[in-house]
Write an enzyme that holds these catalytic residues in place. Structure first.
Site, PDB file in Angstrom:
ATOM      1  N   GLU A 114      38.436  38.735  40.026  1.00 32.33           N
ATOM      2  CA  GLU A 114      36.872  38.598  40.354  1.00 32.33           C
ATOM      3  C   GLU A 114      36.860  38.508  41.873  1.00 32.33           C
ATOM      4  O   GLU A 114      35.843  38.853  42.513  1.00 32.33           O
ATOM      5  CB  GLU A 114      36.328  37.689  39.441  1.00 32.33           C
ATOM      6  N   GLU A 134      40.991  37.122  30.113  1.00 34.56           N
ATOM      7  CA  GLU A 134      40.220  36.134  29.435  1.00 34.56           C
ATOM      8  C   GLU A 134      40.085  36.250  28.009  1.00 34.56           C
ATOM      9  O   GLU A 134      39.843  35.414  26.934  1.00 34.56           O
ATOM     10  CB  GLU A 134      38.619  36.468  29.791  1.00 34.56           C
TER      11      GLU A 134
END
Length: 255
Positions: A114, A134
């Site tokens: 990210e 995740e």
């Protein structure tokens, strides 16, 4: 060199070298995000800096979030607040008016990917590895990954990697458009520095205006982008930078 707890800053001439330093794998802790914001604030005040080079220490870029901190989050309100802290940092980097080049080696996972996606240019070492793990932890990317990744790799490809948690290589990252170049591990910093120097050799005001114009079209609308481009193009004609650079070019051409 300015040293924060988890981030190092060194400035040489027109380039700011920012190093993530949260051993062993530079996780995206609350402290790291706070320190990164502080470093960006410092760089914003440095008129001499034209380009930022961002890298990790200990052979890794960033291997995701600090799970010990996540383990202490037990309400949706705290989780949402944590996501918004990540959004604020990534947005700040993405909209930073000085180009940020990510130099990626080792792990670039979860929050690390990210962070990389928020940077303007990304160069990777052949040993670098990417992915959003995740979902394997019962989570989803929360610092902008579900938004930026599809814009880079396409909707279906983004869904595949986010929904499976699969990792992918530097070569695959280049193929998907996540990376702008892949280099031997020991050549990565040299390649990044050469690119930074090439950018820094251009006019500071022109670089700033170019970033603003690109962002206007990308984050607003094409109509707004054209409007901002025309305005900033006009602004360039009243700068000393433009006068000197065009005159130098014309004089060199006469020789």
């Amino acid at each position: 060199m300015t040293e924060k707890r988890n981030v190092l800053l060194k400035v040489e001439k027109e380039i700011a070298f920012v190093t993530l330093n949260n051993p062993p794998v530079n996780t995206l802790s609350f402290q790291t995000m706070s320190d990164m914001n502080d470093v960006l604030a410092e760089i914003e005040k440095m008129d001499e800096v034209k380009v930022v080079l961002l890298k990790g220490s200990n052979g890794h870029f960033m291997a995701g979030a600090e799970l010990k901190e996540f383990n202490e989050i037990d309400t949706k309100e705290k989780g949402t607040a944590t996501s918004k802290i990540g959004h604020q940092l990534m947005d700040r980097i993405e909209l930073f008016e000085k180009p940020v080049i990510a130099l990626i080696e080792g792990a670039c996972l979860g929050g690390g990917l990210e962070l990389a996606l928020a940077c303007h240019i990304r160069l990777g070492a052949k040993n670098s590895i990417y992915g959003f793990p995740e979902v394997t932890l019962g989570l989803i990317p929360g610092a902008g990954g579900t938004q930026r990744f599809p814009k880079v790799v396409g909707l279906s490809t983004a869904k595949r990697y986010i929904l499976t948690g699969e990792r992918f290589s530097a070569e695959k990252a280049f193929e998907l458009g996540v990376l702008d170049g892949v280099f031997e591990n020991d050549e990565l910093e040299k390649a990044g520095l050469e690119l930074a120097q090439k950018i820094a050799g251009n006019g500071a005001i022109a670089l700033k205006y170019a970033m603003q114009a690109i962002n206007a079209g990308w984050f607003c609308s094409s109509k707004e982008g054209y409007r901002v481009e025309s305005t900033l193009f006009g602004e360039c004609f009243e700068t000393e930078e433009k006068e000197k650079r065009i005159e130098a070019f014309l004089n060199k051409k006469k020789q």
